[in-house]
Write an enzyme that holds these catalytic residues in place. Structure first.
Site, PDB file in Angstrom:
ATOM      1  N   ASP A  24       7.004 100.808 -15.347  1.00  0.00           N
ATOM      2  CA  ASP A  24       7.897  99.959 -16.148  1.00  0.00           C
ATOM      3  C   ASP A  24       8.075  98.571 -15.548  1.00  0.00           C
ATOM      4  OD1 ASP A  24       8.578 102.044 -17.997  1.00  0.00           O
ATOM      5  OD2 ASP A  24       9.861 102.909 -16.457  1.00  0.00           O
ATOM      6  N   ASP A  61      12.376 103.069 -21.881  1.00  0.00           N
ATOM      7  CA  ASP A  61      11.533 104.190 -21.489  1.00  0.00           C
ATOM      8  C   ASP A  61      12.251 105.483 -21.883  1.00  0.00           C
ATOM      9  OD1 ASP A  61       9.421 105.562 -20.209  1.00  0.00           O
ATOM     10  OD2 ASP A  61      10.600 105.746 -18.382  1.00  0.00           O
ATOM     11  N   ASP A  71      12.617 103.221 -15.276  1.00  0.00           N
ATOM     12  CA  ASP A  71      12.883 103.691 -13.921  1.00  0.00           C
ATOM     13  C   ASP A  71      11.623 103.852 -13.073  1.00  0.00           C
ATOM     14  OD1 ASP A  71      11.802 105.820 -15.275  1.00  0.00           O
ATOM     15  OD2 ASP A  71      13.207 107.310 -14.489  1.00  0.00           O
TER      16      ASP A  71
END
Length: 1110
Positions: free
Chosen positions: A727, A386, A723
């Site tokens: 995700d 990410d 985080d």
């Protein structure tokens, strides 16, 4: 993204078949019925109370109109409740007892073989006690060794479990709670009944809560009820009459918040919660094996089978030759062969290796939730990461605003164009932008009685950045928000990518105003006008071109871009008391007025650029998967070594061509928009993953999950870092999920296998290096351990074939395997890298390339064609057990089976042909020669030439205490005492020769990149401790007179004979050095080539100037 027609024509059919064959196993398993067991007997009644009764029942105080102004419990009340009810923790599930765990360690293949062999010796003792008296010791030692080996493995497992438990204690779950009228963060264990708790998207519910306020709150109850879809939860003023598990106002402990936010009062804590009352939900220990565990199990089975086969063969040969029908002695001989082949200490070595590595990684702020993750990290071939909070600092700062076709800068910067004006609240559109940032916000403050710049903001990075900016330009922030209360809102979610609020803000046409902010393309699609100089002007193509230029200007600098729009609601259609609903058409969402764009900069974290460069040089493909705009994602990717080369779009601009004229094979980089993912075909996925540099932008959680699945289908071992709650599906599906501790949500940490305690992405580099070193160390340990098999087995073969007196007894073989060798084999766990960057310049041990992908496809296509389909539904019909057995029997007689088995693979396995060649032929051969040369020299010095030995042994009546005198070839007569002494010395030197050459082998097995000399090879002091322990044991066994009865050694053996194996040990080091030279070229070829354009220096501190101008 334009695809070449040629590829579509040649690959589509095959890839469609591949997708059908390869993705059946990826379908999510449905939770089975039976999850509801026990729900009827749950004792929870608080959800039935109305708000007033709830306050009285729980002795709490909460504000349903403005939850943030609730008083909650006092500190004194909390202290009393904690003393009365205890902490908010669940009683740990019942685990296997220590005795059961020890038994599991005992019943491994190696230990079972030893126990059976030991029992067999005692059976022989019972049949012929006098002749087999020595078996008393051998049988006892064999069985004791099995129990000792099990104890060592059990001890290491207990130790590793304690280490993991201490790691998990580093990150105690916390929650936001109102106490004494202030919102604060406390450990979840300190919650008590009556506490007022705030839960938000990404949180793990800390206790059973009754909701009294909330907005678009959805929770994932799948772990409790099996419901696959998130369940909506909301406040019910008069309480719910439904049973607890179905009550819409009740949120359960340990469930995950996936959308919105809610305020609730704690009704139950600890074992009194629903999950605490359902005993069926609290058990279960995972038994999953890592790829390394599977390889070790395969190796154990293979070696055990070889040992059994050789033992049986040697029994048959022995009973027909050397022992001439003496079954008892032949069995003891076969047992010695069995023992020689089995590396008994291997399970302990594996557990110790992983435990030590996990502890080292914890010291480097990397928490491994299970030991399997340590080795998996070293095997990664692809890392999907990410952007926000992972690669960047998650510290958003407003940089530019664009409204009324004019660009403004929020701070002084040399990067802006000359015509960019400084921000001013009186400039056209700026007041509206600040109002949207202030009033369309979900942030909370820890305190409201301190100046704005001293407050801690509880919210995501984007909201925090907008709030910080707005707070600097709104004089009375809290009062301004209260002046314009919300009447309706739709919170941001990953599907809509926008947030909407309707509030009381009067304008010329009515009392209500709607504000929306979110992804620019989504917001613009809902607008028909734009704001310029206070006027609403219809959107034209000219405006859209200006909008695109502004958007590109912001996004191309790596900034996150947010669009803002408003709609002044007409009083005739939407009076002040109008009721809005979230159903379709229940609130206005079209014909809005576009106010402007605002960009926020989130600079890359320090060390990220170098970390990604290092990972790429280690052969790991790193790709970004983000929800940001493609241009923003690409700009950040270019700053951090993720993209160096051209995409089709950038190459088209650079060469003055259209995108359609640029071929796919001209570029190494690709940026894929999330809107294109759902329509991608198999050949297009292949084309994307074939690129060296990949960025996926504007992705949803489902897209991230799909990307991971597609990569795994091509054979990638996939790691995912993230985080956020969005995700978590990908984190859970990946081979290794890596979450952030500080910025990470509870949901992401729950799903991950590994947590970066300091949120430092660069720690993954240390983890990869650690994981690779574990594999190398384990391989060295096995390579070292099985080397002794050749010098133990070949002399036994000579004993029955030539024949010669037995060179080494079964008991001495046991002493080798579980004496000094166990100490030294364990010491490899502390080995350090041979060179500074040697392992991190080699490719992954299971590389994914065109050859491996094509092989995978051929196997998948073959499987697809053999599957049986239902003629009506076309669904696959699973084969019966009988058909599976029949297929397994037929397989070896098919060409496809042998093509697959004999196909050349580039994978490096734990035990491969190179390792077996070194251990059994090269080093094993040198050790065998050392022991046999020493054996014959000792016998020669005691009066026996090799021909004498053959004659004496063929006779069958020599080398015992009652033997007749033997006359050698020189005419010398050797009595029984001389014969037994000579044999004892010969067996002693064979034992010591194996030990001494193995001491040299400790360093020889480490030589891969460099010669077996120098500081790096001898840096592991534990190797020397292992050698010292082995030396003490060897000298004690051979040179202690009373032990001769058990082990058959001789204390008369001269230390000068040690020089023979020392010479062969030096020969082994010379051969190891030659081997390094011979393999140097292939190792150099297997190294990852330098990547042109990598920037291996820190990113600039772009935030320093900004922080000084605040």
């Amino acid at each position: 993204m334009k695809k070449t027609v040629t590829l579509e024509k040649t690959l589509t059919i095959e890839d469609k078949e591949l997708a059908a064959a390869g993705y059946e196993h990826l379908k999510d398993e449905k939770n089975k019925a039976g999850k509801d067991t026990g729900f009827e007997n749950v004792d929870i009644q608080e959800h039935r109370y109305n708000f007033k009764d709830l306050e009285e029942k729980l002795s709490s105080s909460f504000n349903t109109k403005d939850p943030a102004q609730s008083q909650g419990l006092t500190s004194a009340a909390v202290k009393a409740a904690l003393f009365r009810d205890g902490p908010n923790i669940l009683t740990p599930p019942k685990k296997k007892s220590a005795l059961r765990k020890y038994f599991d360690c005992l019943v491994t293949m190696f230990n079972i073989l030893l126990i059976i062999a030991g029992i067999l010796e005692y059976v022989l003792l019972g049949i012929q006690f006098k002749e087999n008296f020595q078996n008393t010791y051998l049988g006892g030692i064999l069985i004791a060794v099995a129990f000792l080996n099990a104890f060592i493995e059990f001890y290491q497992l207990q130790k590793s479990e304690a280490i993991l438990a201490s790691f998990l204690a580093m990150i105690p779950p916390s929650c936001h709670v109102v106490r004494d009228g202030a919102l604060t963060s406390v450990p979840a264990a300190d919650l008590v009944k009556g506490d007022v708790v705030l839960i938000r998207s990404g949180d793990k519910t800390p206790a059973d809560l009754i909701l009294f306020a909330g907005s678009d709150l959805k929770v994932d109850n799948s772990s409790l009820t099996g419901e696959s879809e998130p369940q909506e939860r909301y406040a019910i003023p008069d309480g719910s009459t439904a049973r607890p598990v179905e009550a819409e106002n009740l949120v359960f402990n340990s469930t995950l918040v996936v959308n919105g936010e809610g305020w609730g009062v704690v009704a139950r804590t600890g074992d009194h919660t629903l999950i605490g009352q359902i005993a069926a939900l609290t058990g279960g220990e995972s038994g999953n094996q890592s790829p390394l565990g599977v390889e070790i199990a395969h190796f154990v089975t293979m070696v055990s089978c070889i040992a059994i086969v050789f033992a049986v063969v040697f029994f048959v040969v022995g009973i027909t030759t050397a022992y001439k029908g003496k079954a008892a002695q032949t069995v003891t001989f076969a047992v010695s062969i069995l023992v020689a082949f089995v590396p008994e200490g291997l399970p302990s070595v594996v557990t110790l290796l992983l435990s030590i590595a996990a502890k080292r990684m914890a010291n480097q702020k990397v928490l491994v939730k299970d030991l399997q993750g340590v080795e998996t990290l070293g095997s990664l071939t692809l890392l999907a990461t990410d952007k926000t909070g992972t690669l960047t600092r998650n510290q958003m700062t407003v940089t530019n605003l664009w409204s009324g076709l004019k660009m403004y800068t929020a701070f002084q910067s040399n990067n802006d164009e000359d015509d960019t004006a400084a921000f001013s609240l009186v400039a056209p559109g700026m007041r509206e932008m600040v109002d949207i940032a202030t009033l369309n916000s979900k942030i909370k403050f820890d305190k409201t009685d301190v100046p704005f710049d001293q407050r801690n903001i509880l919210g995501d990075a984007t909201e925090t950045g907008l709030t910080r900016f707005a707070g600097n330009h709104v004089s009375h922030y809290d009062a301004y928000q209260k002046q314009h209360p919300k009447v309706f809102e739709v919170p941001f979610n990953s599907a809509n990518k926008w947030a909407l609020v309707i509030l009381e803000k009067r304008h010329a046409n009515g009392p209500l105003t709607s504000y929306i902010k979110g992804a620019p393309e989504r917001v613009l699609a809902k607008c028909s006008t734009y704001l310029q100089d206070g006027q609403q002007i219809p959107i034209t193509d000219e405006f859209k071109r200006a909008y695109d230029d502004a958007y590109d200007y912001m996004a191309s600098r790596g900034h996150r871009v947010i669009a803002c729009a408003q709609l002044q609601l007409s009083e005739s259609e939407y009076p002040k008391d109008h009721t809005f609903t979230k159903t379709d058409g229940g609130y206005p969402i079209t014909d809005m007025c576009f106010v402007g764009l605002v960009s926020l900069e989130d600079p890359p974290k320090h060390g990220v650029r170098e970390a990604i460069g290092t990972l790429r040089l280690a052969g790991i493909k790193v790709m970004m998967v983000t929800g940001d705009h493609p241009k923003t994602a690409e700009a950040i990717a270019r700053k951090i070594n993720l993209i160096i080369g051209d995409t089709r779009e950038s190459l088209a601009v650079r060469t003055n061509r259209s995108v359609e004229e640029v071929y796919e094979d001209e570029v190494d980089a690709v940026v894929v928009h999330g809107d294109d993912i759902d329509g991608l075909q198999g050949w297009q996925w292949d084309q994307i993953f074939n690129k060296k540099e990949i960025v996926f932008a504007r992705t949803s959680p489902q897209h991230k999950l799909e990307i991971v699945k597609r990569a795994q289908a091509l054979g990638h071992i996939v790691g995912v870092t993230g985080d956020g709650v969005n995700d978590s599906p990908a984190l859970k599906k990946a081979d290794l999920g890596i979450a952030m501790n500080i910025s990470g949500s509870d949901v992401s940490k729950e799903a991950a296998n590994m947590i970066l305690l300091d949120d430092n992405f660069a720690s993954t580099v240390k983890g990869v290096a650690e994981g690779r070193q574990i594999f190398v160390n384990l391989k060295r340990s096995i390579q070292y351990t099985i080397t002794h098999s050749t010098p133990e087995v070949i002399p036994q073969l000579l004993y029955v074939v030539v024949p010669i007196p037995l060179p080494i007894s079964a008991i001495l073989i046991l002493v080798i395997d579980l004496g000094f060798e166990l100490f030294v084999a364990l010491s490899f766990a502390w080995d350090k890298p041979e060179t500074a960057d040697g392992l991190m310049r080699m490719g992954p041990r299971k590389p994914v390339n065109d050859r491996s992908i094509n092989a995978l496809k051929r196997r998948a296509l073959h499987r697809t064609k053999t599957l049986i389909r239902d003629p009506e539904t076309q669904e696959f019909i699973p084969p019966s057990h009988m058909s599976k057995v029949a297929s397994a029997v037929k397989a070896p007689f098919t060409a496809a089976f042998w093509e697959d088995k004999l196909e050349k693979k580039e994978d490096e396995t734990l035990v491969d042909s190179k390792l077996l060649s070194y251990s059994y032929l090269e080093a094993g051969g040198i050790e065998m020669l050392a022991s046999l040369v020493a054996y014959f020299v000792v016998f020669y010095k005691n009066g026996f030439s090799p021909s004498d030995l053959r004659i004496a042994q063929s006779n069958g009546s020599y080398f015992t205490s009652s033997s007749p005198p033997f006359t050698n070839s020189k005419g010398h007569v050797i009595d029984a005492a001389g014969q037994t002494e000579a044999l004892a010395q010969a067996q002693s030197i064979v034992y010591l020769s194996i030990f001494i050459v193995q001491c040299f082998n400790v360093f020889a097995v480490k030589a891969k990149f460099r010669f077996p000399f120098g500081r790096s090879v001898v840096a592991n002091y534990y190797n020397f401790f292992g050698i010292l322990a082995g030396a003490c044991l060897g000298i004690f066994i051979i040179y202690t007179p009373p032990l001769r009865v058990v082990f058959g050694g001789s204390y008369h053996l001269s230390p000068l004979y040690w020089l023979i194996p020392v010479a062969f040990g030096c020969l082994l080091l010379i051969w190891s050095s030659i081997r390094v030279l011979l393999m140097r070229k292939s190792i150099e070829q297997s190294k990852v080539k330098d990547i042109k354009g990598l920037m291996m220096f820190p990113t600039m501190r772009t935030m320093s100037l900004r922080s000084r101008n605040k």
